[in-house]
Design an enzyme around this catalytic site. Structure first.
Site, PDB file in Angstrom:
ATOM      1  N   LYS A   1     -98.205  31.644 -21.681  1.00 16.99           N
ATOM      2  CA  LYS A   1     -96.960  32.411 -21.574  1.00 16.99           C
ATOM      3  C   LYS A   1     -96.205  32.343 -22.899  1.00 16.99           C
ATOM      4  O   LYS A   1     -95.747  31.273 -23.310  1.00 16.99           O
ATOM      5  CB  LYS A   1     -96.109  31.813 -20.448  1.00 16.99           C
ATOM      6  CG  LYS A   1     -95.086  32.777 -19.908  1.00 16.99           C
ATOM      7  CD  LYS A   1     -94.468  32.197 -18.649  1.00 16.99           C
ATOM      8  CE  LYS A   1     -93.033  32.665 -18.493  1.00 16.99           C
ATOM      9  NZ  LYS A   1     -92.286  31.863 -17.544  1.00 16.99           N
TER      10      LYS A   1
ATOM     11  N   SER B   1     -82.610  30.739 -17.771  1.00 14.47           N
ATOM     12  CA  SER B   1     -82.948  31.196 -19.129  1.00 14.47           C
ATOM     13  C   SER B   1     -83.363  32.661 -19.102  1.00 14.47           C
ATOM     14  O   SER B   1     -83.022  33.436 -20.000  1.00 14.47           O
ATOM     15  CB  SER B   1     -84.100  30.356 -19.700  1.00 14.47           C
ATOM     16  OG  SER B   1     -83.722  29.013 -19.783  1.00 14.47           O
TER      17      SER B   1
ATOM     18  N   HIS C   1     -78.770  23.626 -18.023  1.00 16.41           N
ATOM     19  CA  HIS C   1     -79.684  22.527 -18.392  1.00 16.41           C
ATOM     20  C   HIS C   1     -78.890  21.378 -19.040  1.00 16.41           C
ATOM     21  O   HIS C   1     -79.099  20.209 -18.725  1.00 16.41           O
ATOM     22  CB  HIS C   1     -80.701  22.991 -19.448  1.00 16.41           C
ATOM     23  CG  HIS C   1     -81.680  24.019 -18.999  1.00 16.41           C
ATOM     24  ND1 HIS C   1     -81.883  25.188 -19.691  1.00 16.41           N
ATOM     25  CD2 HIS C   1     -82.545  24.049 -17.956  1.00 16.41           C
ATOM     26  CE1 HIS C   1     -82.833  25.888 -19.099  1.00 16.41           C
ATOM     27  NE2 HIS C   1     -83.248  25.229 -18.029  1.00 16.41           N
TER      28      HIS C   1
ATOM     29  N   ARG D   1     -80.047  24.471  -8.105  1.00 20.18           N
ATOM     30  CA  ARG D   1     -78.982  25.474  -8.184  1.00 20.18           C
ATOM     31  C   ARG D   1     -78.585  25.985  -6.808  1.00 20.18           C
ATOM     32  O   ARG D   1     -77.429  26.258  -6.541  1.00 20.18           O
ATOM     33  CB  ARG D   1     -79.442  26.661  -9.046  1.00 20.18           C
ATOM     34  CG  ARG D   1     -79.520  26.333 -10.516  1.00 20.18           C
ATOM     35  CD  ARG D   1     -80.218  27.418 -11.266  1.00 20.18           C
ATOM     36  NE  ARG D   1     -81.602  27.553 -10.810  1.00 20.18           N
ATOM     37  CZ  ARG D   1     -82.523  28.267 -11.428  1.00 20.18           C
ATOM     38  NH1 ARG D   1     -82.211  28.949 -12.497  1.00 20.18           N
ATOM     39  NH2 ARG D   1     -83.763  28.325 -10.959  1.00 20.18           N
TER      40      ARG D   1
END
Ligand code: PNS
Length: 169
Positions: free
Chosen positions: A51, A137, A27, A100
């Site tokens: 969440k 993450s 990030h 990515r």
């Protein structure tokens, strides 16, 4: 004022959105690169009430502020609801996202097209530094929870926060 002079004086803004639970070196690389391309870069941390993350929103924001302190044009804010509304309220015409791998592309393209259809906001994709192409993450949290070394994947402040949080259980 009209003409090229007024266009030249316009502040170029972009947003790097995400959950950032927690921020990783992947990030940070995208944010740093965005900060070189734009006058002002907002890091927008999504509030997702359904969440529960490892870190609370304020903790995530504080960590991001610490690790982006060297970039004077980066500011960090939480947001709730649609990203396009965050952009509209702050006159941000561009969303910057890291890609990515090809596997990211399908969903990212869908979101980019939806967001563009909603308000005309553009999405700019930046290829992730290959060093971080496998990084997320979630994986960082999983590896750290099992005692794996993630010190090369997150900033030192995040590593410390992770170790503290995981030690608490
Ligand atoms: O780090 P993440 O979880 O991959 O980030 C996803 C995020 C926050 C960028 C995305 O879920 C988002 O933009 N959410 C805000 C709600 C919204 O605008 N949804 C419509 C997307 S087309």
């Amino acid at each position: 004022m009209t003409g090229p002079e007024s266009e030249g004086s316009q502040v170029r803004r972009a947003v790097c959105p995400g959950s950032f639970d927690p921020i990783t070196n992947g990030h940070l690389d995208i944010i740093a690169r965005a900060s070189r391309l734009y006058d002002e870069v907002y890091v927008a941390v999504m509030i997702n009430k359904s969440k529960k993350g490892l870190f609370g929103i304020e903790e995530r924001i504080e960590l991001i502020r610490q690790v982006t302190a060297e970039y004077a044009n980066v500011r960090v804010e939480a947001f709730h609801g649609l990203l396009v509304d965050f952009c509209k309220q702050r006159e941000i015409p561009a969303i910057v996202k890291g890609l990515r791998a090809v596997s990211d592309f399908d969903y990212e393209l869908q979101m980019a097209q939806m967001n563009n259809g909603l308000t005309g906001v553009e999405t700019l994709f930046v290829p992730t530094n290959p060093t971080y192409s496998f990084l997320s993450s979630s994986l960082v949290k999983e590896v750290a929870a099992w005692g794996g070394d993630v010190s090369h994947l997150v900033p030192a402040e995040v590593l410390e926060a992770l170790n503290k949080r995981l030690a608490k259980g």
